[in-house]
Design a protein around this motif. Structure first.
Motif, short mmCIF file in Angstrom:
data_model
loop_
_atom_site.label_atom_id
_atom_site.label_comp_id
_atom_site.label_asym_id
_atom_site.label_seq_id
_atom_site.Cartn_x
_atom_site.Cartn_y
_atom_site.Cartn_z
N PHE A 90 43.03 -65.09 -66.40
CA PHE A 90 41.94 -66.03 -66.70
C PHE A 90 41.63 -66.83 -65.45
O PHE A 90 42.40 -66.87 -64.49
N GLY A 91 40.45 -67.45 -65.43
CA GLY A 91 40.06 -68.28 -64.30
C GLY A 91 38.96 -67.64 -63.47
O GLY A 91 38.04 -67.04 -64.01
N ARG A 92 39.10 -67.73 -62.16
CA ARG A 92 38.03 -67.27 -61.26
C ARG A 92 37.63 -65.83 -61.56
O ARG A 92 36.47 -65.48 -61.57
N TYR A 93 38.62 -64.98 -61.76
CA TYR A 93 38.36 -63.60 -62.15
C TYR A 93 39.05 -63.35 -63.48
O TYR A 93 40.15 -63.84 -63.71
N ALA A 94 38.37 -62.61 -64.36
CA ALA A 94 38.94 -62.37 -65.68
C ALA A 94 38.36 -61.10 -66.27
O ALA A 94 37.30 -60.64 -65.84
N ARG A 95 39.09 -60.55 -67.22
CA ARG A 95 38.54 -59.42 -67.99
C ARG A 95 37.85 -60.02 -69.23
O ARG A 95 36.65 -60.19 -69.23
N ILE A 96 38.64 -60.41 -70.21
CA ILE A 96 38.06 -60.99 -71.43
C ILE A 96 38.60 -62.39 -71.69
O ILE A 96 38.20 -63.05 -72.64
N ALA A 97 39.55 -62.84 -70.86
CA ALA A 97 40.28 -64.07 -71.19
C ALA A 97 39.36 -65.30 -71.17
O ALA A 97 39.51 -66.19 -72.02
N ASN A 98 38.43 -65.35 -70.25
CA ASN A 98 37.59 -66.55 -70.18
C ASN A 98 36.76 -66.73 -71.45
O ASN A 98 36.58 -67.85 -71.95
#
Ligand SMILES: Cc1ncc(C[n+]2csc(CCOP(=O)(O)OP(=O)(O)O)c2C)c(N)n1
Ligand SMILES: [Mg+2]
Length: 587
Positions: free
Chosen positions: A273-281
């Protein structure tokens, strides 16, 4: 303090007149430390001499910063303090970057710096500088040793500080006359506190009433989500985390440092999660209760403090009380060890666990579909046949080739961000090691050296940018001399890629000091007497990685020619959709 008074330990203790350097080496021997990394000088000569006489493993490093990085990675893999040293002045100042990495990441280290002879200090002695003042804010604690007789006591203290609470590095500043001077020691002087030789040395449990409040909040949540960081590794809370997540049906998102808290391939792991994420954001945005464990909620994890939304209550479990509420207010503050806190939460919620799993079945049911949609969108990049090679494809090949027990050490540039997003650990534990404490480039190779020494027989792969590799190239000589079967993947984009990508996105493509020479790092490696494989075809990646991992007593550089297009460098799923507003930091 639990002094180790077993017969074996007592019999092993030295006594009699010896130099301070010998006493320091004896204490490290009795503490059971692993390989040490440093570069000598006059001040620490008696220490080096004693290491040799005692048959201890010490490796000459070509840059003290790299010694600190190697010690850091060694400590991450073993949980035991890493040991590094430098001579006074430039040796000591070269340690700074590495020690700050360990301070910020909570990694136990005992570092040793020689200092001037006090009979002549402040008279322009050669290499003299105000090193104690320079190093003090770089470490958890700086201990200046003023008497030869106090070396055992203060070395004991260094281990105690390094492994207590939030672990960190301790610098022993040893004046030349203290190291060269002698003292008549007794065997009792060399007592060891066995409980302080690995982190965490002690575990504190959160307040019972706070656990009850947190449990009520979680019990009432329909879409709870855990956000975990490097604290899970430090606490070795793996089993407690997975047990709690499974019992309560709560998905887990992680930071780069937190990768491997539960296996990436676990059904409840929703990725970075955070600056780059798959689905977490998206799951964070839609959550109604966040349980943050061993995570500072710093800039990268929060997209520069834009995540999580303010209305979602946060339960923050953290070993350092003053970190709670630092970036985001906590609805419930749980001050304590991650493992102990998760065990207590699990116990407090045990009665409701069955009902919670039924109530959250639909919520968990969303995850595979969301992941599949993400993967379908990312597939052209994950399985790209592009030449130069796409970074996502490189990550796919790492996923395919690295065995479960292997360790991937990731450098501070794109190497860390791409693998942070796309590399999948198959089991829990320190199988992915990024240097997110200070995010310096140049950690990959020396970190790989430390990890390889910490886990003999386990495949260790270090992935680094070409810029980061250039910075520490001399350590290839160290890895060769140490006969390490380490595989070093160089992400060869002929650029300070992160900088170039930002200039592409934010400065209208005006590139300044962002290009590197076209280099063949495989040829460089071969010239240095180690293995070198140049890879330009994505189909050749798997075999090259396998060949590197099959080497057991010499390192192999796999030089991977990746995209030179700065518009394709950022690790977002789709680089073309970066939206920039005035003042934004896009990556
Ligand atoms: C010691 C240090 N200096 C500068 C930076 C800023 N920085 C972050 S990524 C990056 C580019 C590094 O180039 P390279 O290692 O080739 O990685 P790439 O981004 O090209 O994959 C730089 C300069 C840093 N992280 N550490
Ligand atoms: Mg580069």
């Amino acid at each position: 303090m639990t002094i180790n008074n077993s017969d074996a330990s007592r019999q092993n203790r030295p006594s009699g007149t010896m130099t301070g350097g010998r006493a320091l080496a004896e204490m490290l021997r009795l503490s059971g430390v692993g390989p040490m990394f440093g570069m000598g000088g006059f001040q620490l000569l008696p220490f080096y001499d004693a290491l040799g006489q005692l048959g201890m493993r010490h490796f000459l490093i070509n840059d003290e910063r790299c010694g600190a990085f190697a010690a850091d990675a060694y400590a991450r893999v073993t949980g035991r303090p890493g040991i590094c040293d430098g001579t006074l002045g430039p040796g000591a100042t070269n340690l700074v970057t590495g020690l700050i990495e360990s301070t910020n990441a909570g990694i136990p280290i005992v570092a040793i710096a020689g200092d001037t002879n006090r009979a002549h200090s402040w008279k322009n002695m050669t290499q003299e500088c105000r090193q104690a003042e320079i190093l003090r804010p770089a470490v958890k604690e700086l201990i200046r040793i003023e008497q030869t007789s106090r070396i055992p006591e203060l070395t004991r203290r260094a281990f105690a500080v390094a492994t207590a609470g939030r672990p960190g590095p301790v610098l022993l500043d040893v004046p030349e006359d203290v190291c060269h001077g002698s003292h008549d020691f007794t065997a009792d002087d060399f007592a060891i506190d066995a409980t302080t030789l690995a982190a965490p040395s002690r575990r504190i449990r959160p307040d019972r009433a706070d656990i009850e409040r947190a449990a009520r909040l979680i019990a009432g949540a329909k879409r709870p989500l855990m956000l975990v960081g490097g604290g899970i590794h430090i606490s070795q809370a793996y089993a407690a985390l997975v047990a709690f997540a499974e019992a309560q049906a709560i998905p887990v998102a992680h930071t780069m440092s937190g990768k491997g808290s539960i296996p990436c391939v676990h059904a409840l792991n929703v990725g970075l999660f955070g600056r780059y994420a798959r689905i977490a954001n998206e799951l964070i945005e839609a959550s109604d209760c966040l349980l943050v464990v061993g995570c500072k909620l710093g800039e990268i994890a929060t997209r520069r403090y834009a995540l999580p939304p303010a209305h979602i209550p946060i339960i923050h479990l953290e070993i350092q009380a003053e970190e709670i509420g630092r970036c985001f207010p906590a609805a419930v503050a749980l001050w304590g060890d991650a493992r102990a806190g998760l065990e207590d939460l699990a116990e407090a919620l045990a009665g409701d666990a069955g009902a919670a799993r039924i109530a959250r079945a639909d919520y968990l049911g969303e995850i595979p579909g969301r992941m599949a949609a993400w993967e379908a969108d990312a597939a052209p990049r994950l399985y790209s046949r592009d030449r130069p090679i796409h970074m996502a494809r490189l990550c796919t090949e790492l996923n395919r080739t690295l065995p479960a027990e292997s360790i991937l050490v990731a450098d501070g540039g794109f190497a860390g961000h791409w693998t942070g997003l796309l590399y999948d650990t198959k089991i829990a534990g320190r199988h992915f090691i990024p240097d997110r404490g200070l995010a310096s480039i140049g950690y990959g190779l020396p970190g790989g050296i430390g990890a390889a020494m910490a886990a003999p027989g386990v495949p260790v792969v270090a992935i680094t940018g070409d810029g980061g590799f250039n910075m520490v190239l001399g350590e290839l000589e160290t890895a060769r001399r140490a006969r390490l079967g380490l595989t070093i993947v160089v992400v060869n984009n002929a650029a300070s890629g992160y900088v170039k990508a930002l200039q592409h996105a934010m400065m209208g493509g005006r590139y300044q000091s962002a290009d590197l020479s076209e280099m063949d790092y495989a040829a460089v490696a071969r010239a240095m007497g180690v293995g070198g494989i140049r890879v330009e075809d994505p189909e050749a990646l798997g075999p090259a990685l396998a060949q590197g991992m099959a080497e057991h007593d010499r390192p192999t550089v796999v030089d991977v020619v990746v995209t030179r297009d700065p518009g394709q460098m950022l690790p977002a799923v789709d680089n073309r959709t970066v939206e920039i507003k005035q003042g934004d930091r896009v990556a």
